[in-house]
Every structure is written in structure tokens, then in C-alpha cells.
Motif scaffolding. Structure first.
Motif, mmCIF file in Angstrom:
data_model
loop_
_atom_site.group_PDB
_atom_site.id
_atom_site.type_symbol
_atom_site.label_atom_id
_atom_site.label_comp_id
_atom_site.label_asym_id
_atom_site.label_seq_id
_atom_site.Cartn_x
_atom_site.Cartn_y
_atom_site.Cartn_z
ATOM 1 N N ALA A 1 0.921 3.804 -3.065
ATOM 2 C CA ALA A 1 0.595 5.408 -2.834
ATOM 3 C C ALA A 1 1.721 6.197 -3.150
ATOM 4 N N ASP B 1 -3.506 3.693 6.305
ATOM 5 C CA ASP B 1 -3.137 2.523 7.274
ATOM 6 C C ASP B 1 -4.178 2.354 8.320
ATOM 7 N N ALA C 1 0.893 -1.201 0.053
ATOM 8 C CA ALA C 1 0.085 0.115 0.007
ATOM 9 C C ALA C 1 0.794 1.088 0.137
ATOM 10 N N SER C 2 1.907 1.265 0.759
ATOM 11 C CA SER C 2 2.784 2.389 0.975
ATOM 12 C C SER C 2 3.477 2.655 -0.511
ATOM 13 N N LEU D 1 -2.550 7.910 1.621
ATOM 14 C CA LEU D 1 -2.464 6.380 2.025
ATOM 15 C C LEU D 1 -3.174 6.481 3.512
#
Ligand code: DC
Length: 269
Positions: A42, A51, A38-39, A49
Motif C-alpha cells: 500500500a 487490515d 499488504a502494508s 490499506l
């Protein structure tokens, strides 16, 4: 929640979806690589992002510190609503990823939030419907232009059911426990983890390391079980999610597979 501060990002990329910016949801069990993917995603798209696990971890940390009973839904929900949780993109961020610092009432609690001690409390509070409700709007507020990559357990099923791309990233329990072990060992080596963590020089072959690995495996299984079987927002792939099993894949392999899906759906242009 008193306030929350998604990191700011220029919004000039596109005016096409100003009202409902695109979301890419990445769900799955802990240790499958969601956070890293995900990081990186992004950063690659220059999107926001979320989390979402960090939010549940903050509530778990608060419950732990204040001694709030995990069955006391009303007190947990009140503490959640009153918490001032902020996310800050770290200065000097690697271009390949978006490292996020977590602030609680203005104090940088990133290391505490990511510590092993907070995993079970986070999983416990995440099973409380009133806590999930109290965090719902906070999570949706991260949806801002030019787009959002959101990682968690229910991003594609509950929080962003209209996400343009839903990925369910999974891996065997052994692979996930091993990755978590390596992650914690790295953090111990860098000095950001206080508790000794199987740090003998024999690496994972040493007795202390083997015991630590076995403890992580047991904790991973317990957390999986609770996350999967809870009545509210259980960990499940959305019917329209693409499942990726990363057991035999490197993080670069997973990124390549994800980028192919992103391009196929015409996202991030
Ligand atoms: O991804 P993580 O390990 O940081 O998540 C911590 C806990 O929070 C985990 O036990 C599951 C829970 N969680 C959740 O229930 N829903 C989310 N969207 C994200 C995390």
C-alpha cells in the motif's frame, strides 16, 4: 456499524477507475506475512490499506470485554453494528509501510486489538455469519481511488471477488508460529505488550521462551483449523489466486515476487 473511517488519501492519481478502483487481495493464514506485505505494498503504490483481521479482532475484543457469548450471534451482530471502528494512519509513518492505529469508540485500542489474548476471540466471532454480514459493507467502503490493498482470509473469495490481483500467502505452521513469537517478543521489548512473553535473556532457547513458542504453535493450529473449516467464508485460496509459500522466503523476497505480479498486471500506474 455506527461509522467507520478509512484513512483519507488523495484521489487524484487516476480517473480511469473512479467507480470501481483496483483491488489487490492478499489472503492466507495468520503469520504468513500478509500484514507486512499488504502494508508495504500500500505504501509503495500509495493505495489505501484494509487490515480486515483488525475488524474481527475489534469485535472479539468487544465480546471479551462485555462477556458476550461467542455463540450468541444476535448480540455479537448488534455489537458489531453499533461499534464505532476507525483506522488512522500513524503520524511519522515509515515510508516503507503504512502503520495503522485502530480506534474503537474514539479510543486508541491498537495494542489491545493486536494482543495474543484477542486472537481466539477474533477467530470465534469471525465464524459467525451475522458478524461477517455486519462487516461486509464496512470492508467494501475501503475501496476508494486510487486503489486498495486488502488483507484477510476472504478478500479474494467473498469481499472483493473482482480483485485485479489475488495472492494467497502461506507458510508452514512452524514458520508462522516462530514469526508470531518474534513479533510478540519485539512488542514486549518495546513496552507495548504487558504480559511477560518468554523474555529470558536466552532468547528462543530459554525454557520460558520454548513454552511460549509451543503455546503459540498450538494456538496457531487451533485458529487455522477453525478458520479453514467454518461454513462461512472459510480460509481458502480463490481459484484465480497466485499462491506464494513464504516458509523459506524473507519478507523482501515476498515483496519482490509480489511487485513482479503487480507490474505484470499493469497495476498501480
Ligand atoms: O489476520 P488476523 O490474525 O488479524 O485475523 C484475526 C481473525 O479474524 C482470524 O482468526 C481470522 C479472522 N479473519 C477472517 O475471518 N476474515 C478476514 N477477512 C480477516 C480475518
Amino acid at each position: 456499524m455506527a461509522s467507520s473511517h478509512p484513512p483519507s488519501k488523495p484521489s487524484g492519481r487516476s480517473t480511469r477507475r473512479t467507480i470501481n478502483p483496483d483491488v489487490i487481495a492478499i489472503d492466507g493464514p495468520g503469520g504468513a506475512g500478509k500484514g507486512t506485505v499488504a502494508s508495504r505494498l500500500a505504501a509503495a503504490l500509495d493505495w489505501h490499506l484494509l487490515d480486515s483481521g483488525a475488524l474481527y479482532r475489534v469485535v472479539g475484543l468487544i465480546a471479551l470485554r462485555r462477556g458476550i457469548d461467542f455463540d450468541d450471534a444476535a448480540s455479537l451482530a448488534e455489537a458489531t453494528r453499533k461499534a464505532d471502528i476507525g483506522f488512522k494512519e500513524a503520524a511519522g509513518a515509515l515510508p516503507a509501510a503504512v502503520p495503522i492505529r485502530v480506534l474503537v469508540d474514539g479510543v486508541d485500542e491498537t495494542d489491545a486489538v493486536r494482543s495474543a489474548e484477542v486472537e481466539q476471540p477474533a477467530s470465534r466471532v469471525a465464524a459467525v455469519a451475522a458478524v461477517r454480514e455486519a462487516l461486509f459493507a464496512t470492508q467494501q467502503a475501503f475501496r476508494r481511488p486510487p486503489g486498495l490493498v486488502a488483507d484477510g482470509r476472504d478478500m479474494g473469495t467473498v469481499v472483493f471477488p473482482d480483485a485485479r490481483l489475488k495472492i494467497f500467502l502461506t507458510a508452514s505452521v512452524d514458520a508462522r508460529a516462530r514469526r508470531r513469537f518474534e513479533q510478540l517478543k519485539d512488542r514486549e521489548a518495546s513496552g507495548s505488550l504487558r504480559a511477560p512473553f518468554g523474555s529470558d535473556r536466552e532468547g528462543v532457547a530459554g525454557a520460558a521462551a520454548q513454552a511460549a513458542l509451543a503455546a503459540i504453535r498450538a494456538s496457531t493450529e487451533a485458529r487455522d483449523e477453525r478458520d479453514r473449516t467454518r461454513p462461512v467464508s472459510p480460509l481458502l485460496p480463490a481459484p484465480d489466486a497466485v499462491t506464494i509459500d513464504s516458509t523459506e522466503m524473507s519478507i523482501d523476497d515476498v515483496m519482490a515476487a509480489v511487485m513482479t505480479l503487480v507490474q505484470e498486471r499493469g497495476l498501480g500506474r
